[in-house]
Scaffold this motif. Sequence first.
Motif, PDB file in Angstrom:
ATOM      1  N   PHE A  72      52.484  52.873  43.172  1.00 58.58           N
ATOM      2  CA  PHE A  72      51.703  52.302  42.072  1.00 58.58           C
ATOM      3  C   PHE A  72      52.167  50.896  41.726  1.00 58.58           C
ATOM      4  N   HIS A  73      53.474  50.709  41.538  1.00 55.62           N
ATOM      5  CA  HIS A  73      53.974  49.409  41.076  1.00 55.62           C
ATOM      6  C   HIS A  73      53.885  48.334  42.164  1.00 55.62           C
ATOM      7  N   TYR A  74      54.102  48.716  43.416  1.00 55.62           N
ATOM      8  CA  TYR A  74      53.903  47.762  44.506  1.00 55.62           C
ATOM      9  C   TYR A  74      52.437  47.352  44.593  1.00 55.62           C
ATOM     10  N   LEU A  75      51.538  48.344  44.488  1.00 56.39           N
ATOM     11  CA  LEU A  75      50.114  48.056  44.584  1.00 56.39           C
ATOM     12  C   LEU A  75      49.650  47.175  43.431  1.00 56.39           C
ATOM     13  N   GLU A  76      50.141  47.455  42.234  1.00 53.55           N
ATOM     14  CA  GLU A  76      49.778  46.648  41.063  1.00 53.55           C
ATOM     15  C   GLU A  76      50.258  45.203  41.230  1.00 53.55           C
ATOM     16  N   THR A  77      51.487  45.043  41.718  1.00 51.56           N
ATOM     17  CA  THR A  77      52.043  43.712  41.934  1.00 51.56           C
ATOM     18  C   THR A  77      51.251  42.948  42.996  1.00 51.56           C
ATOM     19  N   LEU A  78      50.977  43.609  44.115  1.00 46.57           N
ATOM     20  CA  LEU A  78      50.249  42.966  45.210  1.00 46.57           C
ATOM     21  C   LEU A  78      48.801  42.681  44.829  1.00 46.57           C
ATOM     22  N   ASN A  79      48.216  43.566  44.033  1.00 42.78           N
ATOM     23  CA  ASN A  79      46.848  43.361  43.578  1.00 42.78           C
ATOM     24  C   ASN A  79      46.744  42.085  42.742  1.00 42.78           C
ATOM     25  N   GLN A  80      47.717  41.895  41.856  1.00 42.51           N
ATOM     26  CA  GLN A  80      47.728  40.671  41.050  1.00 42.51           C
ATOM     27  C   GLN A  80      47.942  39.445  41.926  1.00 42.51           C
ATOM     28  N   SER A  81      48.887  39.545  42.847  1.00 35.88           N
ATOM     29  CA  SER A  81      49.198  38.424  43.725  1.00 35.88           C
ATOM     30  C   SER A  81      47.984  38.024  44.566  1.00 35.88           C
ATOM     31  N   LEU A  82      47.355  39.014  45.204  1.00 32.91           N
ATOM     32  CA  LEU A  82      46.211  38.715  46.070  1.00 32.91           C
ATOM     33  C   LEU A  82      45.007  38.231  45.258  1.00 32.91           C
ATOM     34  N   SER A  83      44.818  38.773  44.057  1.00 31.51           N
ATOM     35  CA  SER A  83      43.715  38.323  43.198  1.00 31.51           C
ATOM     36  C   SER A  83      43.831  36.834  42.908  1.00 31.51           C
ATOM     37  N   LEU A  84      45.033  36.406  42.541  1.00 33.98           N
ATOM     38  CA  LEU A  84      45.231  35.009  42.172  1.00 33.98           C
ATOM     39  C   LEU A  84      45.203  34.081  43.383  1.00 33.98           C
ATOM     40  N   GLN A  85      45.476  34.621  44.571  1.00 31.97           N
ATOM     41  CA  GLN A  85      45.385  33.817  45.789  1.00 31.97           C
ATOM     42  C   GLN A  85      43.947  33.725  46.299  1.00 31.97           C
ATOM     43  N   TRP A  86      43.222  34.820  46.198  1.00 28.61           N
ATOM     44  CA  TRP A  86      41.900  34.896  46.815  1.00 28.61           C
ATOM     45  C   TRP A  86      40.764  34.386  45.931  1.00 28.61           C
ATOM     46  N   LEU A  87      40.930  34.458  44.609  1.00 30.45           N
ATOM     47  CA  LEU A  87      39.850  34.066  43.702  1.00 30.45           C
ATOM     48  C   LEU A  87      40.012  32.609  43.298  1.00 30.45           C
ATOM     49  N   SER A  88      38.903  31.894  43.241  1.00 30.07           N
ATOM     50  CA  SER A  88      38.967  30.509  42.781  1.00 30.07           C
ATOM     51  C   SER A  88      39.298  30.479  41.289  1.00 30.07           C
ATOM     52  N   LYS A  89      39.856  29.365  40.838  1.00 28.57           N
ATOM     53  CA  LYS A  89      40.241  29.253  39.427  1.00 28.57           C
ATOM     54  C   LYS A  89      39.026  29.338  38.512  1.00 28.57           C
ATOM     55  N   LYS A 100      36.212  31.170  39.141  1.00 28.37           N
ATOM     56  CA  LYS A 100      35.627  32.516  39.139  1.00 28.37           C
ATOM     57  C   LYS A 100      36.611  33.599  38.718  1.00 28.37           C
ATOM     58  N   ALA A 101      37.910  33.322  38.762  1.00 26.35           N
ATOM     59  CA  ALA A 101      38.923  34.357  38.513  1.00 26.35           C
ATOM     60  C   ALA A 101      38.728  35.101  37.190  1.00 26.35           C
ATOM     61  N   PRO A 102      38.542  34.401  36.048  1.00 28.74           N
ATOM     62  CA  PRO A 102      38.392  35.152  34.785  1.00 28.74           C
ATOM     63  C   PRO A 102      37.206  36.118  34.801  1.00 28.74           C
ATOM     64  N   ILE A 103      36.078  35.678  35.360  1.00 31.62           N
ATOM     65  CA  ILE A 103      34.875  36.511  35.399  1.00 31.62           C
ATOM     66  C   ILE A 103      35.103  37.740  36.267  1.00 31.62           C
ATOM     67  N   ILE A 104      35.615  37.527  37.490  1.00 33.12           N
ATOM     68  CA  ILE A 104      35.796  38.646  38.424  1.00 33.12           C
ATOM     69  C   ILE A 104      36.887  39.595  37.939  1.00 33.12           C
ATOM     70  N   LEU A 105      37.982  39.065  37.399  1.00 37.06           N
ATOM     71  CA  LEU A 105      39.042  39.933  36.872  1.00 37.06           C
ATOM     72  C   LEU A 105      38.526  40.763  35.696  1.00 37.06           C
ATOM     73  N   GLY A 106      37.652  40.169  34.885  1.00 36.54           N
ATOM     74  CA  GLY A 106      37.040  40.926  33.789  1.00 36.54           C
ATOM     75  C   GLY A 106      36.183  42.064  34.318  1.00 36.54           C
ATOM     76  N   LYS A 107      35.414  41.806  35.368  1.00 30.83           N
ATOM     77  CA  LYS A 107      34.563  42.844  35.961  1.00 30.83           C
ATOM     78  C   LYS A 107      35.409  43.935  36.620  1.00 30.83           C
ATOM     79  N   ILE A 108      36.509  43.551  37.248  1.00 31.11           N
ATOM     80  CA  ILE A 108      37.400  44.541  37.864  1.00 31.11           C
ATOM     81  C   ILE A 108      38.018  45.426  36.789  1.00 31.11           C
ATOM     82  N   THR A 109      38.413  44.826  35.663  1.00 30.71           N
ATOM     83  CA  THR A 109      38.957  45.603  34.547  1.00 30.71           C
ATOM     84  C   THR A 109      37.921  46.602  34.041  1.00 30.71           C
TER      85      THR A 109
END
Length: 388
Positions: free
Chosen positions: A109-126, A128-137
Amino acid sequence: MNNLFKSRVALLYVMSISMVFSFSAWMSLLNNFVIEVASFNGSQIGILQSLREIPGFLAFTVVLAIIFIAQQRLAFLSMILLGMGVFLTGFFPTALGLYITTVIMSVGFHYLETLNQSLSLQWLSKEKAPIILGKITAAKSFTSLVVFVLIYIMMKFYSIEYKYVYAFFGAVTLVVGIISWIMFEHFKDDVIQEKKLKVKKEYWLFYLLTFLAGARRQIFVVFAGFLLVEKFGVDIHNMVSLLFVNAILNMYFAPAIGRFITKFGERKTLRFEYIGLIIVFISYAFVENIYVAYALYVVDHLLFSMAIALKTYFQKIADPKDIASASAVSFTINHIAAVFLPVLLGLVWLYSNSLVFIIGALIAFLSFLLSLLIPEHPNQGFETTLKK
């Protein structure tokens, strides 16, 4: 369908949903399972919860792991490990068995949560990030809702044993992890990530706000629900109903937060969150009406969704090659409070439960003061208003 498996955003959704699917089930069933089946006492559940938090505290080891394995593959392995830990939980209803399966689950769980945050911030443009992260939440909240309904149906109408309920939810995440590994394109890093563990002074404000967020999270997770049960005698049905309400509201609220961040920026969003939390914690300290307490619990939960702004603030100030390393470090920092705060505040609770929430308000107030240092338009090299 092929395009789906070539989409980075689709993979972020899959990782997030599969993580919540099994972990929500594990958490929802835990207290009843350890008492009814494993016959745990207070000391044993305390040990189990401490063991659960240790992998979060050790999240910085992700940086060491990605020296040998790509982040995306490590995320798939983490999904499989999380699923396996949840799958095995019900089959080992002893103290030692639950300690071992909890650690397996928690590492995944904790590795996946950490990697999910890392990859989100690498893959999403600055942008679009707030919009897509809101939809993922919002998607994660909907998944929690589905989990609660499935558990209710399985146990209320079909009287399925705990071990098979755990096995079902764990197996789904495990299988999704394997299918994702096989089917999804293995994306190359746009920026080669720093493989050394560094705590950079440029990110000090982000680290400090992350630590305080972890402290506030512990007060909410450990003591807000406990207050409802101890002071107002809220039963399990009403607590589950509150979780339903939170999940439904979050489905609509989280995307709106993403749009709010895009329009008004991280500085205003975080200030709004911290002021709201100050009011909520002070209200917790003196609440005497059960319906007001219900409302505070819901508002408290919604305000924590605004933490998306802290992630996007970091995305804007970070050197792209530091995102994996700093995400791992921040996840560890977020869990420092989990190691000692519940124990210390538990002692404070014996003296005064109001004082626990006053301390929470003070932490939120300190966060608000620090948020004044966030620039209107943060970026790399202009991380705080102290830098000209």
